[in-house]
Design an enzyme around this catalytic site. Sequence first.
Site, PDB file in Angstrom:
ATOM      1  N   CYS A  48       0.830  -1.217   0.000  1.00 56.78           N
ATOM      2  CA  CYS A  48       0.000   0.000   0.000  1.00 56.78           C
ATOM      3  C   CYS A  48       0.869   1.274   0.000  1.00 56.78           C
ATOM      4  CB  CYS A  48      -0.988  -0.044   1.149  1.00 56.78           C
ATOM      5  SG  CYS A  48      -2.395   1.034   0.848  1.00 56.78           S
ATOM      6  N   HIS A  63      -3.036  -5.099   1.556  1.00 56.55           N
ATOM      7  CA  HIS A  63      -2.272  -5.392   2.781  1.00 56.55           C
ATOM      8  C   HIS A  63      -2.225  -6.884   3.104  1.00 56.55           C
ATOM      9  CE1 HIS A  63      -1.912  -1.239   4.374  1.00 56.55           C
ATOM     10  NE2 HIS A  63      -3.062  -1.034   3.773  1.00 56.55           N
ATOM     11  N   GLU A  99      -0.244  -8.251   4.917  1.00 62.75           N
ATOM     12  CA  GLU A  99       0.163  -8.362   6.328  1.00 62.75           C
ATOM     13  C   GLU A  99      -1.034  -8.296   7.275  1.00 62.75           C
ATOM     14  OE1 GLU A  99       0.451  -5.753   4.419  1.00 62.75           O
ATOM     15  OE2 GLU A  99       0.472  -3.860   5.526  1.00 62.75           O
TER      16      GLU A  99
HETATM   17  N1  GLN Z   1      -3.527   6.431   1.671  1.00 70.13           N
HETATM   18  C1  GLN Z   1      -2.195   6.156   2.081  1.00 70.13           C
HETATM   19  C2  GLN Z   1      -1.205   6.994   1.299  1.00 70.13           C
HETATM   20  O1  GLN Z   1      -1.549   7.579   0.325  1.00 70.13           O
HETATM   21  C3  GLN Z   1      -1.881   4.689   1.913  1.00 70.13           C
HETATM   22  C4  GLN Z   1      -2.805   3.888   2.764  1.00 70.13           C
HETATM   23  C5  GLN Z   1      -2.283   2.587   3.256  1.00 70.13           C
HETATM   24  O2  GLN Z   1      -1.085   2.320   3.270  1.00 70.13           O
HETATM   25  N2  GLN Z   1      -3.192   1.779   3.728  1.00 70.13           N
HETATM   26  O3  GLN Z   1      -0.077   7.083   1.672  1.00 70.13           O
END
Ligand code: GLN
Length: 183
Positions: free
Chosen positions: A75, A165, A167
């Site tokens: 992410c 994710h 994890e």
């Molecule tokens: N929205 C976050 C970003 O832009 C990422 C979100 C996440 O890692 N769950 O950095």
Amino acid sequence: MIIGILAIQGSVIEHKKILDNIGIRNIYVKDFDSIKKVDGIIIPGGESTTITKILRKKKLDEYIKENELPTFGTCAGAIVMSKEIIGMNQYCMGLIDMKIQRNAYGRQRESFETEIDIKGIGKFWGVFIRAPIIREVGKGVEVLSTHENNPVLVRQKYHLAATFHPELTDDARIHKLFIEMIR
Ligand code: GLN
């Protein structure tokens, strides 16, 4: 083999739990001394702006690039690894040749979970939290999974990035893939 988990902010403990469960030695990486000990590094989910700020301040981004350290980002980690963040003047490392858009699913679908299909792995439970969308990938990038036609798991050389994710599940198969890539 020792895997580092970048411990600035975000889903750090969750990555540790998965690695512990599959018996992979791991340490938290916060600085130069710790990053020197690892054979690969995980950049967790969280807030990409915060992660980027510290990463650059401590010059860990330079270390990763200069030493071609295998990197697995989830992410926010995937955002940090990209080549371009669409519509934003935000630094990213360019480890994977992809253009990414932050918070791209819109307010109503900010977070959702769904089953995805991964090449070589099979069905996997995808947890998406304020996830980015990968809008474009270069020729050298292998797309291992898509959701609604957008890549959600990609690999280039020894780097791996997921917009979701893994994890946050107890399924270690993507982490195992990263370990195999290093080996
Ligand atoms: N929205 C976050 C970003 O832009 C990422 C979100 C996440 O890692 N769950 O950095």
